[in-house]
Design a protein around this motif. Structure first.
Motif, PDB file in Angstrom:
ATOM      1  N   TRP A 238       0.751  -1.257  -0.100  1.00  0.00           N
ATOM      2  CA  TRP A 238      -0.170   0.067   0.056  1.00  0.00           C
ATOM      3  C   TRP A 238       0.919   1.297   0.004  1.00  0.00           C
ATOM      4  O   TRP A 238       0.254   2.466   0.165  1.00  0.00           O
ATOM      5  N   GLU A 241       3.479   5.186   3.184  1.00  0.00           N
ATOM      6  CA  GLU A 241       2.601   5.782   4.400  1.00  0.00           C
ATOM      7  C   GLU A 241       1.794   4.867   5.140  1.00  0.00           C
ATOM      8  O   GLU A 241       1.589   4.723   6.248  1.00  0.00           O
ATOM      9  N   ILE A 242       0.885   4.166   4.592  1.00  0.00           N
ATOM     10  CA  ILE A 242       0.056   2.981   4.906  1.00  0.00           C
ATOM     11  C   ILE A 242       0.880   2.055   5.573  1.00  0.00           C
ATOM     12  O   ILE A 242       0.460   1.762   6.747  1.00  0.00           O
ATOM     13  N   PHE A 244       3.782   2.313   7.215  1.00  0.00           N
ATOM     14  CA  PHE A 244       4.123   2.907   8.474  1.00  0.00           C
ATOM     15  C   PHE A 244       2.845   2.841   9.386  1.00  0.00           C
ATOM     16  O   PHE A 244       2.930   2.492  10.632  1.00  0.00           O
ATOM     17  N   SER A 245       1.726   3.300   8.825  1.00  0.00           N
ATOM     18  CA  SER A 245       0.412   3.328   9.605  1.00  0.00           C
ATOM     19  C   SER A 245       0.051   1.730  10.269  1.00  0.00           C
ATOM     20  O   SER A 245      -0.360   1.615  11.166  1.00  0.00           O
TER      21      SER A 245
ATOM     22  N   ILE B  50       4.765   9.945  10.391  1.00  0.00           N
ATOM     23  CA  ILE B  50       5.319   9.648   9.180  1.00  0.00           C
ATOM     24  C   ILE B  50       6.666  10.480   9.010  1.00  0.00           C
ATOM     25  O   ILE B  50       7.616  10.098   8.390  1.00  0.00           O
ATOM     26  N   TYR B  79      -3.648   6.213   9.357  1.00  0.00           N
ATOM     27  CA  TYR B  79      -3.532   7.235   8.518  1.00  0.00           C
ATOM     28  C   TYR B  79      -3.950   7.032   7.143  1.00  0.00           C
ATOM     29  O   TYR B  79      -3.685   5.768   6.391  1.00  0.00           O
ATOM     30  N   ILE B  84      -3.083   6.614  -3.474  1.00  0.00           N
ATOM     31  CA  ILE B  84      -2.181   5.493  -3.431  1.00  0.00           C
ATOM     32  C   ILE B  84      -1.826   5.387  -4.840  1.00  0.00           C
ATOM     33  O   ILE B  84      -2.666   4.982  -5.753  1.00  0.00           O
ATOM     34  N   LYS B 152      -8.552  -1.350  12.193  1.00  0.00           N
ATOM     35  CA  LYS B 152      -7.907  -1.749  13.355  1.00  0.00           C
ATOM     36  C   LYS B 152      -8.694  -0.973  14.736  1.00  0.00           C
ATOM     37  O   LYS B 152      -7.792  -0.925  15.749  1.00  0.00           O
TER      38      LYS B 152
END
Lengths: 348, 249
Positions: A238, A241-242, A244-245, B50, B79, B84, B152
């Protein structure tokens, strides 16, 4: 629709994916049997199954056929794994050991060894090298492939694992090693030049049990690492950034992955020569079968790689029998056809 | 829930955020707005961990963000990026399920499947749950990505321009959904927005950024036309009809 989302139906979908993987593992095992059977000298399958082999059959089975089949499984699986991980991490469906310049670098290392480290042209007259110089060629090729990998790794590190930059640096690196190979070929004699050319034809016949052991030494721990990291790789799909999330450090994961698969493909290419398209085709077939979930995609890519290389090797023995065509030629020939078919099908 | 003190962020020598001070309450939907290049995305990415600020402190649940282990932080926050690139070949169901990665060891458990299925139903994605995400509409994809983030069950949700490429109906539905999540689940939501009317209608709080500094931070009903004029340099009027407010520009 309630049914479509029930845990029972979801469980069935996962079970079906495992079932598919099991089927293809079965096909891979069949391909090993067929590989042991096929060739100018046929070894009947019931002899192999019962262990009732004559002296000749036993020699050919142990020292040639089984060795080649196992090498095809490990090398095919390794190349497919490398391609799958590169395509995953670099988010590019065209990524493979060839795209990152590893194959070209390995070819340069081998050419360098054949031209400068072999004292006599006569020893390489037929294109086959003596055992001592063969090992030297493998080492030289491996070092060269690792230098190329280190360069790509370095670029990945300073550019935070940025996919496009990594791929472009790989292409540049490949072009550099290719031009260097042509440069040294141009100034050498015809025999050595033809020997270098012969090496670039990826060929499983170059294997030995020590070569198989060397490839397996890289293949098993690297495969285990990626199988256990499948969820992290799913997060990486993904983007940074995702990822990392989802608790995954994308840069670290990308750099480790590039390093490991570079080393694996360097080991395979340095021993067997350039075997194109397995690293590209097998992951594409796996993706079409089970999708992008790495928990299924990685093992199935490995199985497809083993099947593709084993059947290509069988084809290389029977297509112009009794002559044996280097397997790299076969994989490239039908690899191109399959790739174009897949691209057209995808467009439709 | 979140406290920011003296936050400064630079790209090279260029200062993007300049000594930002603000806080975000529990269960509040905050819209971050401002002209292009004002530092909205950078601020959200700093809060989501980030990007790392050069100066200042971000406290989340009274703990410095730097002191969180990544896995722990990933379990309480989510986030959603602006865009994407190169979507993977996954179904809507798999995409939402992978939001559970911080809680999964390898294979998904029944609880992961239940949360994913419930969320897909709640978001109205049931009909396309086994469709490839490359074959669904922009609105459905945006809902899928948001569902992935919510799966989540985070305490904090960061969204960077979640209304991009959506038609009016889908924009409205997503803002309504976010608003309901703050009420039902008590999630703290921080969203970068461009549509002033959507922010006025659904946000509890608005922050205006200009040139890396905060120009306004307050409740939605405290916003007036002169603040909007000074931030965007446009003529704007706020019309109030009952409890609702509309921006006319």
């Amino acid at each position: 629709m309630e049914y479509a989302l029930s845990n029972k139906s979801l469980g069935k979908k996962n079970a079906f994916k495992f079932f598919l993987i099991a089927i293809f593992v079965g096909i891979a095992l069949i391909s090993i049997f067929l590989s042991c059977y096929n060739g100018t000298f046929k070894i009947p399958i019931w002899h192999m199954l019962s262990g009732n082999l004559s002296e000749n059959e036993k020699y050919i089975f142990v020292n040639i056929r089984l060795l080649k089949a196992l090498t095809a499984v490990v090398a095919g699986g390794g190349l497919a794994l490398s391609g799958a991980i590169m395509q995953n991490v670099l988010k590019n469906p065209m990524a493979s050991p060839f795209t990152l310049g590893i194959s070209q670098a390995a070819a340069f290392g081998a050419s360098f060894s054949i031209i400068f480290l072999n004292p006599e042209s006569s020893s390489i007259y037929t294109g086959y090298l003596g055992a001592k110089y063969f090992s030297l060629t493998i080492i030289s090729s491996f070092i060269s492939a690792l230098i190329s990998s280190a360069f790509v790794f370095f670029v990945a590190y300073i550019k935070n694992g940025e996919p496009q930059t990594v791929i472009l640096s790989g292409i540049a690196c490949g072009a550099f090693f290719q031009s260097m190979t042509m440069f040294i070929q141009y100034f050498t004699d015809e025999i050595k030049a033809s020997a270098t050319l012969f090496w670039t034809f990826g060929d499983i016949s170059k294997t030995s049990y020590s070569s198989l052991l060397a490839i397996t030494f890289f293949f098993i721990p690297i495969t285990a690492y990626f199988l256990f990291s499948a969820l992290k790789l799913n997060a990486l799909l993904w983007g940074r950034e995702i990822a990392f999330s989802l608790g995954v450090k994308a840069k670290k994961m990308a750099i480790i992955s590039i390093f490991l698969v570079s080393a694996l493909s360097a080991a395979i290419t340095s021993i067997l020569g350039v075997i194109g398209f397995v690293g590209l085709i097998a992951p594409h077939l796996a993706k079409m079968t089970v999708g992008h979930d790495n928990r299924y995609f990685i093992p199935l890519s490995i199985v497809f790689g083993a099947i593709v290389l084993n059947f290509s090797d069988i084809l290389s023995r029977v297509i112009l029998a009794p002559a044996i065509v280097p397997v790299g030629i076969i994989t490239s020939m039908w690899g191109v056809i399959v790739l174009i078919y897949l691209l057209i099908k995808k467009e439709q | 829930m979140i406290k920011i003190k003296n936050l400064t962020f630079k790209y090279g020598k260029r200062k993007i955020l300049d000594r930002i001070d603000c806080d975000f309450g529990n269960g509040v939907l905050t819209g971050i707005m401002g002209p292009n290049g004002s530092g909205k995305t950078t601020l959200v990415k700093n809060m989501a961990g980030i990007l790392k600020p050069q100066e200042g402190v971000i406290e989340i649940k009274n703990k410095n963000l730097n002191n969180y282990a990544l896995r722990d932080f990933s379990r309480i926050s989510a986030y959603v990026p602006q865009k994407i690139f190169n979507l993977p070949s996954l179904t809507v169901y798999e995409s939402v399920l992978f939001g559970r990665i911080p809680f999964m060891t390898y294979m998904e458990k029944d609880i992961d499947k239940k949360i994913t299925s419930d969320l897909i139903r709640e978001m109205g994605l049931s009909d396309i749950s086994f469709k490839n995400i490359n074959e669904i509409s922009g609105g459905e994809l945006q809902k899928t990505i948001i569902a992935q983030a919510i799966s989540k069950e985070p305490e904090i949700l960061f969204l960077d321009e979640p209304l991009n490429n959506l038609d009016i109906k889908n924009q409205h539905n997503i803002m309504k959904l976010l608003h309901e999540m703050t009420l039902k689940r008590k999630i703290t939501i921080i969203a970068v927005l461009h549509d002033l009317n959507m922010a006025l209608k659904f946000c509890d709080k608005i922050i205006f950024l200009k040139n890396g500094s905060i120009c306004f931070s307050g409740k939605t009903n405290e916003l007036n036309s002169s603040i909007i004029n000074s931030v965007f340099s446009i003529e704007c009027e706020i019309l109030k009809k009952g409890e609702k407010a509309y921006a006319l520009y």
